[in-house]
Design an enzyme around this catalytic site. Sequence first.
Site, PDB file in Angstrom:
ATOM      1  N   ALA A  69     -29.889  24.575 -27.966  1.00  0.00           N
ATOM      2  CA  ALA A  69     -30.273  23.612 -26.937  1.00  0.00           C
ATOM      3  C   ALA A  69     -29.386  23.827 -25.719  1.00  0.00           C
ATOM      4  O   ALA A  69     -28.317  24.423 -25.821  1.00  0.00           O
ATOM      5  CB  ALA A  69     -30.085  22.200 -27.471  1.00  0.00           C
ATOM      6  N   GLY A 107     -30.370  25.288 -32.073  1.00  0.00           N
ATOM      7  CA  GLY A 107     -31.824  25.152 -31.974  1.00  0.00           C
ATOM      8  C   GLY A 107     -32.530  26.492 -32.026  1.00  0.00           C
ATOM      9  O   GLY A 107     -33.690  26.581 -32.429  1.00  0.00           O
ATOM     10  N   GLU A 110     -32.829  27.219 -35.609  1.00  0.00           N
ATOM     11  CA  GLU A 110     -33.770  26.230 -36.173  1.00  0.00           C
ATOM     12  C   GLU A 110     -35.219  26.626 -35.858  1.00  0.00           C
ATOM     13  O   GLU A 110     -36.102  26.475 -36.694  1.00  0.00           O
ATOM     14  CB  GLU A 110     -33.422  24.838 -35.633  1.00  0.00           C
ATOM     15  CG  GLU A 110     -32.111  24.297 -36.211  1.00  0.00           C
ATOM     16  CD  GLU A 110     -31.684  23.002 -35.579  1.00  0.00           C
ATOM     17  OE1 GLU A 110     -31.466  22.037 -36.340  1.00  0.00           O
ATOM     18  OE2 GLU A 110     -31.601  22.943 -34.335  1.00  0.00           O
ATOM     19  N   GLU A 130     -23.407  23.479 -34.173  1.00  0.00           N
ATOM     20  CA  GLU A 130     -23.437  22.168 -33.508  1.00  0.00           C
ATOM     21  C   GLU A 130     -22.180  21.337 -33.786  1.00  0.00           C
ATOM     22  O   GLU A 130     -21.695  20.611 -32.913  1.00  0.00           O
ATOM     23  CB  GLU A 130     -24.675  21.380 -33.966  1.00  0.00           C
ATOM     24  CG  GLU A 130     -25.985  21.853 -33.364  1.00  0.00           C
ATOM     25  CD  GLU A 130     -26.623  23.016 -34.118  1.00  0.00           C
ATOM     26  OE1 GLU A 130     -27.806  23.296 -33.885  1.00  0.00           O
ATOM     27  OE2 GLU A 130     -25.937  23.666 -34.920  1.00  0.00           O
TER      28      GLU A 130
HETATM   29  N1  T1G Z   1     -26.302  25.661 -23.274  1.00  0.00           N
HETATM   30  C1  T1G Z   1     -25.993  25.827 -21.959  1.00  0.00           C
HETATM   31  N2  T1G Z   1     -25.279  26.892 -21.456  1.00  0.00           N
HETATM   32  C2  T1G Z   1     -24.885  27.803 -22.351  1.00  0.00           C
HETATM   33  C3  T1G Z   1     -25.168  27.691 -23.744  1.00  0.00           C
HETATM   34  C4  T1G Z   1     -25.919  26.563 -24.195  1.00  0.00           C
HETATM   35  N3  T1G Z   1     -26.254  26.395 -25.477  1.00  0.00           N
HETATM   36  N4  T1G Z   1     -24.607  28.756 -24.358  1.00  0.00           N
HETATM   37  C5  T1G Z   1     -24.022  29.495 -23.396  1.00  0.00           C
HETATM   38  N5  T1G Z   1     -24.177  28.939 -22.205  1.00  0.00           N
HETATM   39  C6  T1G Z   1     -23.712  29.457 -20.913  1.00  0.00           C
HETATM   40  C7  T1G Z   1     -22.193  29.429 -20.767  1.00  0.00           C
HETATM   41  O1  T1G Z   1     -21.765  28.191 -20.284  1.00  0.00           O
HETATM   42  C8  T1G Z   1     -21.957  30.545 -19.772  1.00  0.00           C
HETATM   43  O2  T1G Z   1     -22.263  30.056 -18.496  1.00  0.00           O
HETATM   44  C9  T1G Z   1     -23.025  31.562 -20.147  1.00  0.00           C
HETATM   45  O3  T1G Z   1     -24.024  30.824 -20.871  1.00  0.00           O
HETATM   46  C10 T1G Z   1     -22.517  32.650 -21.027  1.00  0.00           C
HETATM   47  O4  T1G Z   1     -21.870  32.073 -22.140  1.00  0.00           O
HETATM   48  C11 T1G Z   1     -31.128  21.027 -31.426  1.00  0.00           C
HETATM   49  C12 T1G Z   1     -28.660  20.265 -30.548  1.00  0.00           C
HETATM   50  C13 T1G Z   1     -24.011  32.199 -27.154  1.00  0.00           C
HETATM   51  C14 T1G Z   1     -22.009  32.895 -28.416  1.00  0.00           C
HETATM   52  O5  T1G Z   1     -23.345  25.843 -29.578  1.00  0.00           O
HETATM   53  O6  T1G Z   1     -21.407  29.870 -28.431  1.00  0.00           O
HETATM   54  O7  T1G Z   1     -28.792  23.695 -30.361  1.00  0.00           O
HETATM   55  O8  T1G Z   1     -20.055  30.206 -17.456  1.00  0.00           O
HETATM   56  O9  T1G Z   1     -19.562  32.925 -21.602  1.00  0.00           O
HETATM   57  O10 T1G Z   1     -19.016  34.757 -24.698  1.00  0.00           O
HETATM   58  O11 T1G Z   1     -29.776  21.503 -33.207  1.00  0.00           O
HETATM   59  O12 T1G Z   1     -22.095  31.008 -25.267  1.00  0.00           O
HETATM   60  O13 T1G Z   1     -21.702  32.019 -17.123  1.00  0.00           O
HETATM   61  O14 T1G Z   1     -22.102  29.753 -16.121  1.00  0.00           O
HETATM   62  O15 T1G Z   1     -20.051  31.778 -23.790  1.00  0.00           O
HETATM   63  O16 T1G Z   1     -21.206  36.039 -24.732  1.00  0.00           O
HETATM   64  C15 T1G Z   1     -25.881  25.031 -30.154  1.00  0.00           C
HETATM   65  C16 T1G Z   1     -23.130  27.868 -27.529  1.00  0.00           C
HETATM   66  C17 T1G Z   1     -26.276  24.111 -29.044  1.00  0.00           C
HETATM   67  C18 T1G Z   1     -23.954  27.986 -28.752  1.00  0.00           C
HETATM   68  C19 T1G Z   1     -22.370  33.644 -26.044  1.00  0.00           C
HETATM   69  N6  T1G Z   1     -25.503  26.316 -29.593  1.00  0.00           N
HETATM   70  N7  T1G Z   1     -22.894  29.149 -26.884  1.00  0.00           N
HETATM   71  O17 T1G Z   1     -21.005  33.814 -25.865  1.00  0.00           O
HETATM   72  O18 T1G Z   1     -20.988  34.057 -23.309  1.00  0.00           O
HETATM   73  S1  T1G Z   1     -26.657  22.513 -29.685  1.00  0.00           S
HETATM   74  C20 T1G Z   1     -24.241  26.625 -29.344  1.00  0.00           C
HETATM   75  C21 T1G Z   1     -22.017  30.034 -27.392  1.00  0.00           C
HETATM   76  C22 T1G Z   1     -28.187  22.701 -30.425  1.00  0.00           C
HETATM   77  C23 T1G Z   1     -29.955  21.814 -31.876  1.00  0.00           C
HETATM   78  C24 T1G Z   1     -28.674  21.511 -31.200  1.00  0.00           C
HETATM   79  C25 T1G Z   1     -21.779  31.262 -26.583  1.00  0.00           C
HETATM   80  C26 T1G Z   1     -22.577  32.477 -27.077  1.00  0.00           C
HETATM   81  P1  T1G Z   1     -21.489  30.529 -17.245  1.00  0.00           P
HETATM   82  P2  T1G Z   1     -20.500  32.667 -22.721  1.00  0.00           P
HETATM   83  P3  T1G Z   1     -20.494  34.771 -24.656  1.00  0.00           P
END
Ligand code: T1G
Length: 708
Positions: A69, A107, A110, A130
């Site tokens: 998400a 997500g 999922e 999450e």
């Molecule tokens: N939402 C918004 N922005 C995101 C994002 C996300 N999920 N993931 C990454 N970004 C942005 C980040 O801020 C950065 O932006 C750019 O992407 C590159 O990221 C319904 C509720 C995927 C392993 O927790 O762990 O799904 O600084 O520098 O080192 O159940 O990003 O360039 O402007 O980290 O290669 C669950 C979170 C969400 C994964 C990549 N997902 N992301 O790492 O790049 S909750 C997460 C990461 C959810 C559902 C629920 C990592 C990455 P900017 P980066 P990276």
Amino acid sequence: MANGAAVKPVVRFEIEDGIGIITIDNPPVNALGPGVRDGIIEALETGEADPAVKAMLMIGAGRSFIAGADIRQFGKPRAQPKRPVPDVLDASSKPVVAAIHGYALGGGLEHALACHYRVAVPSAKVGLPEVLIGILPGGGGTQRLPRLIGPRRALEMIVSGRHVPTEEAKALGIIDEILPGSDLRAEAIAYARGIADRRPLPRVRDKADRLEEARSDPGMFEDMRKAIARKAGKQKAPYHCIHCVEAAMTQPFDEGIATERRLFAELENTEEAKALRYAFFAEREVAKIPGLPKDLKLPEIKGAAVVGAGTMGGGIAISFADHGFPVKLLDASPEVLAKGLARIRNTYATSVRRGSLTQAEMDRRLALIEPVEGYEGIAECDAVIEAVFEEMPVKQEVFAKLDSVMKPGALLFSNTSALDIDAIASVTTRPEAVAGTHFFVPANVMKTFEVVNGAKTSPVTLATAMKLGRDIGKISAYAGNCDGFVANRTRIPFNLEQGLMVEEGAMPEQVDRVMVEFGYPVGPFAVNDMSGLDISYATRKRRAAADPNYRGLPITDRLVEMGRLGQKTGAGWYRYANNDRTPIVDPEVHQIIKTVVGELGITQKSFTDEEILHRLLFSSLNEACKILEEGKALRASDIDVMWLNGFGFPRYRGGLMYWADQIGARQVYNQVAIWHQRYGARWKPSALLHQVAEGGGSLREVAARMPS
Ligand code: T1G
């Protein structure tokens, strides 16, 4: 679009060879931001209705499948899709394949779990992280994953939030097939054609066999609750995750989904979730240095050298080898070099013994570390990190030598934790190629990596050092050149207040209890015993010799002079029985404190827990504001990232600046001002703190006006 420019759709649908291809294209990581879910539903409905479509596949454009998400949307009102995508997938009469590269997280996974088949390239990672941002998988993950891989494995993945590599995901049963990945789209289309006519469609929601298997082990949920108690502390999210997986065992699928949704809603706006989201983005923001041209051409660091095979040098060499970099380890003394190599070998052997590393991987990493006895042996390296004794003359001698032997263009970095980078660079003919790269102890474990900008450090050197830190798995943070740079400089007041409060009447075990209850894994006195009291003793002696007004810590000095150096001598602030690491309160220490306090003629008092907490953290907060005033740190949130990853600050509290905002800059300032009156100059309030307090602003959003 106002300027008439066509808005690029975040989801595309195309048909090729009877396969409907749903491409998610929402850079940078295809997060399920605005329009993405609706786009996927629209594509699925199009494919469902088109007789030419025999099967469909979901694939991500760019570097990843779906990273979950859009975290930026949390805590804000947001349009919900007309139906959850997983429900649409469950209702599909045609098979849908998830084709995964890069990341399928949250997500994203999922959605893949609601598809009928999952294929992935070898380098992909999947996970439900999450819990790391204070919530739980709210898109069916807690109900589908246990059905696919069994509750025990699902519990471990969901409560840890770890990213699982493709091979392991295949072994667990998450991934049906690993594709070569040279052309994922074509390979996935071929796969989809292969399963297009298979019926019935394997819906994960219908699977029950793995749940049945686990009925013989109902205790797993209680076991997990006990196992996480110490680390989870007061956090709600890990326990809600366990509750949801448990519901998969005890409730029919749709009721389990309802439980998941209810508990998700409970978590989305908790203080811990907000703090963890702040930390997530702060750790991304810290990589950015305002004013540095984005297209700066950086030299490639293919191989590095480390000078000094002591504990730090060895840990630094391991960091390089762990991330695939060949590294040369130089020490003028063959004995120290041999000892350093033995220490490195032992570190890897311990990981193999614990099962966190295979013997083959240990051998591969050791082979990347080459011992060298002479400077000429490292001359061709692209970068060198000096990790010798923390004395200026010693550092300058090494840098003068490096300057004379290293090839043109090589970068010269120092791991000094406090000494003047400009003074070190001044003995070279290439000060523009010199910067500080400050690792934290243990260097192969701690993620904070301070990149210290000297007065003559070039933007290329600075940017290359920042990137190098990330390439070896660290979180690089900018620091201006000043005594103690940023992280340690904010820590010095904390250490001083820690020592002074014991003189004034607080007991070490009381201070440690307060900090553990606050969320630290271990209290500061127990930490001192772990690293050894003699380390800081030498530093205090040096500082006292240099500055007659330096405020020493006579009680700690007395412990050291009595041979109580901490765990390594079985006694320090605590006593340790038979090589056990459990701190035991020692009445002898109380006696030593009483004696020294008597000699100092200090009148003691009792301390409230809050006073202890605030004396420690407000002192560092005040110093952090002074650092931002001077431009030695770029952003307040950078300091939070350093405290979270360098000093074990409880992550669900966001960091030092974020936590102070929960109290309020006004209240913090008022207290600091009172202590300034009572204790004098060391509590002189920062002008910036006063300004934020007056302005009613927030400390965590402070950014330096002029980085220096
Ligand atoms: N939402 C918004 N922005 C995101 C994002 C996300 N999920 N993931 C990454 N970004 C942005 C980040 O801020 C950065 O932006 C750019 O992407 C590159 O990221 C319904 C509720 C995927 C392993 O927790 O762990 O799904 O600084 O520098 O080192 O159940 O990003 O360039 O402007 O980290 O290669 C669950 C979170 C969400 C994964 C990549 N997902 N992301 O790492 O790049 S909750 C997460 C990461 C959810 C559902 C629920 C990592 C990455 P900017 P980066 P990276």
